[in-house]
Every structure is written in C-alpha cells, then in structure tokens.
Design an enzyme around this catalytic site. Structure first.
Site, PDB file in Angstrom:
ATOM      1  N   GLU A 152      -0.268   3.555 -11.098  1.00  0.00           N
ATOM      2  CA  GLU A 152       0.894   2.765 -11.495  1.00  0.00           C
ATOM      3  C   GLU A 152       0.458   1.475 -12.189  1.00  0.00           C
ATOM      4  OE1 GLU A 152       4.225   4.368  -8.349  1.00  0.00           O
ATOM      5  OE2 GLU A 152       3.061   2.647  -7.761  1.00  0.00           O
ATOM      6  N   CYS A 209       0.038  -5.947 -14.561  1.00  0.00           N
ATOM      7  CA  CYS A 209      -0.783  -5.679 -13.376  1.00  0.00           C
ATOM      8  C   CYS A 209      -1.357  -4.270 -13.526  1.00  0.00           C
ATOM      9  CB  CYS A 209       0.118  -5.784 -12.142  1.00  0.00           C
ATOM     10  SG  CYS A 209      -0.728  -5.395 -10.616  1.00  0.00           S
ATOM     11  N   CYS A 234      -8.075   3.922  -3.070  1.00  0.00           N
ATOM     12  CA  CYS A 234      -9.031   2.845  -2.769  1.00  0.00           C
ATOM     13  C   CYS A 234      -9.904   3.303  -1.609  1.00  0.00           C
ATOM     14  CB  CYS A 234      -8.269   1.574  -2.393  1.00  0.00           C
ATOM     15  SG  CYS A 234      -9.325   0.130  -2.215  1.00  0.00           S
ATOM     16  N   CYS A 274      -7.418  -1.710   3.929  1.00  0.00           N
ATOM     17  CA  CYS A 274      -6.726  -2.903   4.428  1.00  0.00           C
ATOM     18  C   CYS A 274      -5.428  -2.434   5.103  1.00  0.00           C
ATOM     19  CB  CYS A 274      -6.446  -3.863   3.282  1.00  0.00           C
ATOM     20  SG  CYS A 274      -7.972  -4.329   2.435  1.00  0.00           S
ATOM     21  N   CYS A 301      -1.866  -2.660   3.388  1.00  0.00           N
ATOM     22  CA  CYS A 301      -1.751  -2.240   1.981  1.00  0.00           C
ATOM     23  C   CYS A 301      -1.444  -0.756   1.870  1.00  0.00           C
ATOM     24  CB  CYS A 301      -3.053  -2.571   1.254  1.00  0.00           C
ATOM     25  SG  CYS A 301      -3.123  -1.921  -0.423  1.00  0.00           S
ATOM     26  N   CYS A 322       3.094  -5.908  -5.349  1.00  0.00           N
ATOM     27  CA  CYS A 322       1.704  -5.794  -4.926  1.00  0.00           C
ATOM     28  C   CYS A 322       1.572  -4.989  -3.655  1.00  0.00           C
ATOM     29  CB  CYS A 322       1.150  -7.165  -4.601  1.00  0.00           C
ATOM     30  SG  CYS A 322       0.498  -7.973  -6.014  1.00  0.00           S
TER      31      CYS A 322
HETATM   32  N1  SAH Z   1      -8.227  -4.414  -4.225  1.00  0.00           N
HETATM   33  C1  SAH Z   1      -8.002  -5.696  -4.758  1.00  0.00           C
HETATM   34  C2  SAH Z   1      -6.902  -5.745  -5.801  1.00  0.00           C
HETATM   35  C3  SAH Z   1      -5.657  -4.951  -5.544  1.00  0.00           C
HETATM   36  S1  SAH Z   1      -4.565  -5.521  -4.285  1.00  0.00           S
HETATM   37  C4  SAH Z   1      -7.742  -6.682  -3.651  1.00  0.00           C
HETATM   38  O1  SAH Z   1      -7.567  -6.276  -2.514  1.00  0.00           O
HETATM   39  O2  SAH Z   1      -7.755  -7.884  -3.917  1.00  0.00           O
HETATM   40  C5  SAH Z   1      -3.765  -6.928  -5.012  1.00  0.00           C
HETATM   41  C6  SAH Z   1      -3.234  -7.917  -3.995  1.00  0.00           C
HETATM   42  O3  SAH Z   1      -2.097  -7.396  -3.299  1.00  0.00           O
HETATM   43  C7  SAH Z   1      -4.254  -8.261  -2.932  1.00  0.00           C
HETATM   44  O4  SAH Z   1      -4.271  -9.639  -2.656  1.00  0.00           O
HETATM   45  C8  SAH Z   1      -3.721  -7.504  -1.750  1.00  0.00           C
HETATM   46  O5  SAH Z   1      -4.218  -8.028  -0.563  1.00  0.00           O
HETATM   47  C9  SAH Z   1      -2.235  -7.676  -1.917  1.00  0.00           C
HETATM   48  N2  SAH Z   1      -1.436  -6.738  -1.145  1.00  0.00           N
HETATM   49  C10 SAH Z   1      -1.741  -5.480  -0.794  1.00  0.00           C
HETATM   50  N3  SAH Z   1      -0.739  -4.934  -0.073  1.00  0.00           N
HETATM   51  C11 SAH Z   1       0.231  -5.867   0.019  1.00  0.00           C
HETATM   52  C12 SAH Z   1       1.526  -5.884   0.621  1.00  0.00           C
HETATM   53  N4  SAH Z   1       2.008  -4.815   1.204  1.00  0.00           N
HETATM   54  N5  SAH Z   1       2.241  -7.009   0.507  1.00  0.00           N
HETATM   55  C13 SAH Z   1       1.764  -8.080  -0.154  1.00  0.00           C
HETATM   56  N6  SAH Z   1       0.573  -8.116  -0.741  1.00  0.00           N
HETATM   57  C14 SAH Z   1      -0.202  -7.022  -0.666  1.00  0.00           C
HETATM   58 FE1  SF4 Z   2      -7.870  -1.582  -1.520  1.00  0.00          FE
HETATM   59 FE2  SF4 Z   2      -5.412  -2.396  -0.914  1.00  0.00          FE
HETATM   60 FE3  SF4 Z   2      -7.493  -3.474   0.327  1.00  0.00          FE
HETATM   61 FE4  SF4 Z   2      -7.063  -4.045  -2.250  1.00  0.00          FE
HETATM   62  S1  SF4 Z   2      -5.726  -4.585  -0.546  1.00  0.00           S
HETATM   63  S2  SF4 Z   2      -9.019  -3.499  -1.293  1.00  0.00           S
HETATM   64  S3  SF4 Z   2      -6.233  -2.068  -2.976  1.00  0.00           S
HETATM   65  S4  SF4 Z   2      -6.860  -1.314   0.441  1.00  0.00           S
END
Ligand code: SAH
Ligand code: SF4
Length: 393
Positions: free
Chosen positions: A116, A129, A136, A140, A143, A370
C-alpha cells in the site's frame, strides 16, 4: 464477492529482467547501472553517460514510458532501446480517496504481491508514504504490518515506482522545459513509513532515494525525504553517509523493559545503543534534527513520568517528537490514549524545549494511517482463516 481474475505473468511489472534474457526495466537502475546496461546492448562507451542522462530526464522528469517520445534520441536508437528495455512501474490495483483527500493505492508488484502507498495532501505540499518491503520481519506489537510475515524486499524500481505511479495519478508531470520547484509540487515530500523496515532493505532503498534526490531524477531535496526506522543501529551511520536524508526513529518507550515488548528489535540494540547512533546522525548527514516517533498507547507508555524520562533521554540530540495517536486495527492489543492525556504528555515535552506536534490522524475512513497498512490479499487470507476458525473447520 466477485472472484478475482487469475494473475498472469504478463499482468505483472517485473523489476529487472522479464523472463531470462528479456528486456530490462530502466526504472530503478542507478545512473551507473543504466550506463553499463546501455553499453552492454551496443551503445558506444563514449556516449553512454550522456544517453543515460537523457533517458533519465524523460523517465523521471517528464513521466515518459514510451521510447518513441524521446525526440532528442535518433529514431533507430529509440527502436533499439525499445527492443532491449522497458519502462515499467508497479500496477495500481485499486485506489481509495478519503473524505479528507488522502489517497490510498493498493499496488501489485512482481509475484502478485501487494503493498500500500498513501498520499496525504496538505496546505501547499503533499507527502507520499511509501513501502519498502512486503510485510516486515519485525513484530512490533502495536503494528498491523508486524502481524504479517515478510514476503520479500521491494526492488529499487518498485520503491521509486511508487512515487511515479502517484505522480501519474496526481497528473503531476511537468510540462516540457519547466522545472518544478519543491514548494509548488503536489507530491513534495516522501516518507518511508509504509510497510516494512527500510534499513533491512538498505541497498534498494538507497538506490531508489538517490533517484528521488538526483537533479536529473525526481529531483526532490534530501530534506524532503524522511526514512523511518525501528532502530537498526548498525545501518544508521550508513544511512547518513550513503543516503543523507532526514531520519525518524520509532522510539515509543522510555525504558528497555517496555520497548522490548513494543519494538522487539530493542532486545538486539537497546535504548542506550540506539541513542548513541542517533547522536552521531545529524553531524554525519548534515541535517538539523531527528524525529522521534512516539505512539500513544493508553496506560502503556503515556504517563507524565514517561514524558519526563523521554526528554531526559534525548537531551543533547536535536529533535522533534512526533506524538502519534495509536491507530487501532481490528484485534489490536492496545487502545489509543485519551486526547487529554496526549495533550498533557505533549505539554511536558514542549516545556522542556522540544517541538511536540500531535499527528492528526488522516484517511481513517479508508484505513490509510500509519501502521495499518497491510496487503489486501493478506487481509483476505486472515479473514478466511478467522471464518474457518469460527466455523470450527
Ligand atoms: N518500519 C519502520 C517504518 C514503517 S512504520 C518503522 O518502524 O519505523 C511507520 C511508523 O508508524 C512507525 O513509527 C511505526 O511505529 C508507526 N506505527 C505502526 N503501527 C502503528 C499504529 N497502529 N498506530 C500508530 N502508529 C503506528
Ligand atoms: Fe515493521 Fe511495523 Fe515494527 Fe515498522 S513498526 S518495524 S513496519 S513491525
């Protein structure tokens, strides 16, 4: 539900070589790679550098996908190029437009995988974005992408191709002879905040961003590109040296104990090691400040004490703290902090001398925010699984 037509090979945009020995995709080749590919297909060595520059301008500045339009190249040379190369970007499978103007594209890449891409229009500018991986490897816990296994890294062509297909959709290829200024562009900024961990796909991300920054490429200033990492410490100095864009870090917690559960890469490189790498970044990359992303999770990381610890930890690092209200997704194990709590947290940070903007959720009606990005095929698979589980199959 309508059944999808089967995906056949010729519907896909394949990055470099189409079937072995077939045409090479120009999109995503570095200048040097293109020069070499031109020589390998018969362009005289002396001319190759200039030809590569001319082709780049057509492809990245004018949005041309057809060699025959490249009128500053001889007709027979254009025909030769057309027999050896293609100019291909990933295919847009669907496009949703939110009530607030945010656009979400579902894009299909080679192998039938989907990622996406989100375009967020703002006053006088617009941010795209983009994704760097399908899924991934990291997990996390807040996420949505993290619940999806890594399928593969995107190629440089598939990464810069996301910028090109958004430009196609926005109708933003400049008229011949006009050089766009960043300030007036619809697509003026890029953030690597879509699916995937960009620093686990370093070379392809670097090559794509070099094309984005090159004056003969997409021609965006390096200060308009932000790479977000969860904290792949060994690659941070390399990002400064080899890409030089702005850096954002998914910080999200103020103790190792909590960060270990939210951002498990913390078990590999902890907060102290991460901060050391971040301290060196601004000087190495000659950029002003680092963005600390901090997702606000109710009763997990949002206390006044957390806010105070956060400012103590980052002391000495030129920083901006971006507070992200948690974007809830179906089945998520967390809740978004209350608005009042987020404001109190922001206030402590602000009083300590740091900018602490609260990110306004955009495109919520189309799940474009995000951390919510996840391929439609994966969602379909998951929901099928859920249905089967419910039915006791
Ligand atoms: N993998 C990279 C970039 C992609 S995630 C990273 O983790 O930085 C982009 C941003 O969205 C990151 O700061 C991540 O922590 C945040 N993010 C992921 N899931 C989210 C959620 N459900 N609500 C708000 N922010 C989120
Ligand atoms: Fe991967 Fe989501 Fe963690 Fe970013 S926030 S490193 S996309 S699992």
């Amino acid at each position: 539900m309508a059944t999808k037509a089967p995906i056949t090979q010729d519907m896909l945009t394949i990055p470099r070589k189409l079937p072995e020995g077939g045409p090479t995709n120009i999109v995503g080749l570095t200048r040097e790679q293109l020069r070499e590919a031109l020589i390998a297909t018969g362009t005289p060595e002396k001319q190759a550098k200039m030809r590569a520059g001319q082709i780049w301008q057509w492809v990245y500045q004018k949005g041309v996908r057809d060699f025959d339009v490249m009128t500053n190249l001889a007709k027979d040379y254009r025909a030769k190029l057309a027999s050896e190369f293609v100019i291909a970007v990933p295919e847009v499978v669907s496009r949703q437009v939110s009530a607030d103007g945010t656009r979400k594209y579902l894009v299909r890449i080679a192998g039938g995988h989907e990622v996406e891409v989100v375009y967020i229009p703002e006053e006088g500018r617009g941010t795209l974005c983009i994704s760097s991986q399908v899924g991934c490897t990291l997990t996390c816990s807040f996420c949505h992408t993290g619940t999806q296994k890594l399928v593969r890294n995107l190629t440089a062509g598939e990464i810069i191709g996301q910028v090109m297909l958004a430009r196609d959709d926005l109708g933003e290829w400049p008229e011949p002879g006009r050089n766009p200024h960043d300030e007036t562009r619809l697509l003026s900024n890029i953030v690597l905040m879509g699916m995937g961990e960009p620093l686990y796909n370093f070379e392809n991300v670097r090559d794509a961003m070099k094309i984005a920054m090159d004056p003969e490429g997409i021609s965006l200033s390096r200060r308009r590109i932000t790479l977000s990492t969860s904290g792949v410490v060994p690659e941070i100095a390399r990002t400064a040296e080899e890409i030089g864009c702005l850096l954002a870090v998914s910080f999200h917690a103020t103790t190792d104990e909590v960060r270990d559960t939210l951002v498990p890469i913390n078990k590999r490189w902890n907060i102290a090691e991460l901060l050391d790498a971040l301290k060196a970044y601004p000087k190495l990359s000659n950029s002003e400040r680092i963005t600390f992303e901090y997702v606000m999770l109710k009763d997990v990381n949002d206390s006044d004490e957390d806010a105070r610890r956060l400012v103590n930890l980052i002391r000495g690092i030129p920083a901006k703290i971006n507070l992200i209200p948690f974007n809830e997704w179906p089945g998520a194990p967390y809740k978004r902090s209350d608005q009042k709590r987020i404001r109190a947290f922001a206030d402590i940070i602000y009083k300590a001398g740091y900018a602490s903007p609260i990110r306004t959720p955009r495109g919520e009606d189309i799940m474009a925010a995000c951390g919510q990005l996840k391929s439609a095929t994966e969602r379909a698979r998951k929901s099928r699984k859920a249905i089967e589980a419910e039915a006791g199959l």
